[in-house]
Design a protein around this motif. Structure first.
Motif, PDB file in Angstrom:
ATOM      1  N   TRP A  23       0.797  -1.228   0.000  1.00 52.98           N
ATOM      2  CA  TRP A  23       0.000   0.000   0.000  1.00 52.98           C
ATOM      3  C   TRP A  23       0.823   1.268   0.000  1.00 52.98           C
ATOM      4  CZ3 TRP A  23      -3.221  -3.133  -1.439  1.00 52.98           C
ATOM      5  CH2 TRP A  23      -3.559  -4.289  -0.731  1.00 52.98           C
ATOM      6  N   LYS A  65      -7.296   1.180  -1.150  1.00 53.01           N
ATOM      7  CA  LYS A  65      -6.068   1.324  -0.382  1.00 53.01           C
ATOM      8  C   LYS A  65      -4.991   2.095  -1.161  1.00 53.01           C
ATOM      9  CE  LYS A  65      -6.440  -2.837   2.517  1.00 53.01           C
ATOM     10  NZ  LYS A  65      -6.093  -2.240   3.836  1.00 53.01           N
ATOM     11  N   ALA A  91      -0.018  -2.607  -6.495  1.00 54.44           N
ATOM     12  CA  ALA A  91       0.078  -3.260  -5.189  1.00 54.44           C
ATOM     13  C   ALA A  91       1.152  -4.340  -5.204  1.00 54.44           C
ATOM     14  CB  ALA A  91      -1.269  -3.858  -4.799  1.00 54.44           C
TER      15      ALA A  91
END
Length: 204
Positions: A69, A120, A134
C-alpha cells in the motif's frame, strides 16, 4: 525433512547443495517463521563434499502484504519493516546464506476484495493497474528488505495467494480477480526481477 511451526504453515530451511538442516522458531512478527536451532558445524557437513555455499528457503511467509500500500520510501518508515528487518538480520547473523529461495506466498491477497485493494491505493486506478501497483510495491519492498539484511540474490516463484488466492479465485461475483491475473504475474516478475529502471537484474 521439514518442520513447521505450530499455528501456521510457514517453513524455513537452511540448506546446501547436498543436504539441508531444518529447524523452526516463532518470532514476534505474525506469520513469520525462521531458523532457530544450531546448524551442524560446517566442517562436519563439508567432510568429503565440495559444499562452499549455502541457501535459505522461506515458504509461505504471507507476511509482506502490508508493503503493497505504499512505495519503498513509505515502507522503510513503518514498524512492520523494522520488525521484519530485525528477523532477517538475526537469520543472516546466525546462519548466513548466499542466496534466498522464495517458493510462493510471500504475500496474501486472498482475503482482500478487489474494491478494497483499489481503495487502499487511492481509488483512482483501474482494477488492472491497482493490482499491478500493489504487487510491484510489495515484491520490490520484499526484495529490498532482504537486500538490506545482506541477501542480494532472491529467486522467487509465484504462489496462489500472490495472484488472488482463496476468495480471489471465485469465478463469479465481485470478489473475482481472474481478469487481473496477467497484471498480478507481471507485477511479480517486475518486482523481483527488475530494478528501478526496469532493467532485468539477472544476467547470468
Amino acid at each position: 525433512r521439514t518442520n513447521r511451526a505450530g499455528g501456521g504453515n510457514t517453513e524455513a530451511r537452511v540448506g546446501r547443495r547436498d543436504r539441508s538442516v531444518v529447524s523452526k522458531s516463532k518470532f514476534n512478527s505474525k506469520n513469520y517463521t525462521s531458523v532457530s536451532q544450531s546448524v551442524t558445524d560446517e566442517r562436519t557437513l563439508a567432510q568429503g563434499v565440495d559444499s562452499s555455499w549455502r541457501f535459505l528457503v522461506f515458504a509461505d511467509i504471507h507476511g509482506m502484504t502490508s508493503f503493497s500500500w505504499g512505495d519503498l520510501k513509505h515502507n522503510k518508515n513503518t514498524k512492520h519493516w523494522t520488525e521484519q528487518l530485525r528477523v532477517l538480520n538475526h537469520i543472516n547473523k546466525n546462519w548466513g546464506g548466499d542466496l534466498v529461495v522464495l517458493p510462493g506466498d510471500v504475500a496474501s491477497y486472498g482475503g482482500v476484495r478487489l474494491e478494497d485493494l483499489m481503495d487502499k491505493l487511492g481509488g483512482d486506478l483501474s482494477p488492472e493497474d491497482a493490482v499491478y501497483q500493489a504487487g510491484r510495491n510489495c515484491f520490490n519492498g520484499t526484495r529490498e528488505i532482504f537486500k538490506h539484511a545482506g541477501y542480494d540474490t532472491l529467486i522467487a516463484t509465484v504462489g496462489d495467494h500472490e495472484i488472488g488466492g482463496n476468495e480471489g479465485f471465485r469465478p463469479f461475483g465481485k470478489k473475482s480477480k481472474l481478469h487481473t491475473l496477467p497484471n498480478a504475474r507481471l507485477a511479480f516478475g517486475d518486482g523481483f526481477n527488475r530494478d528501478g529502471e526496469g532493467e532485468f537484474i539477472f544476467h547470468q
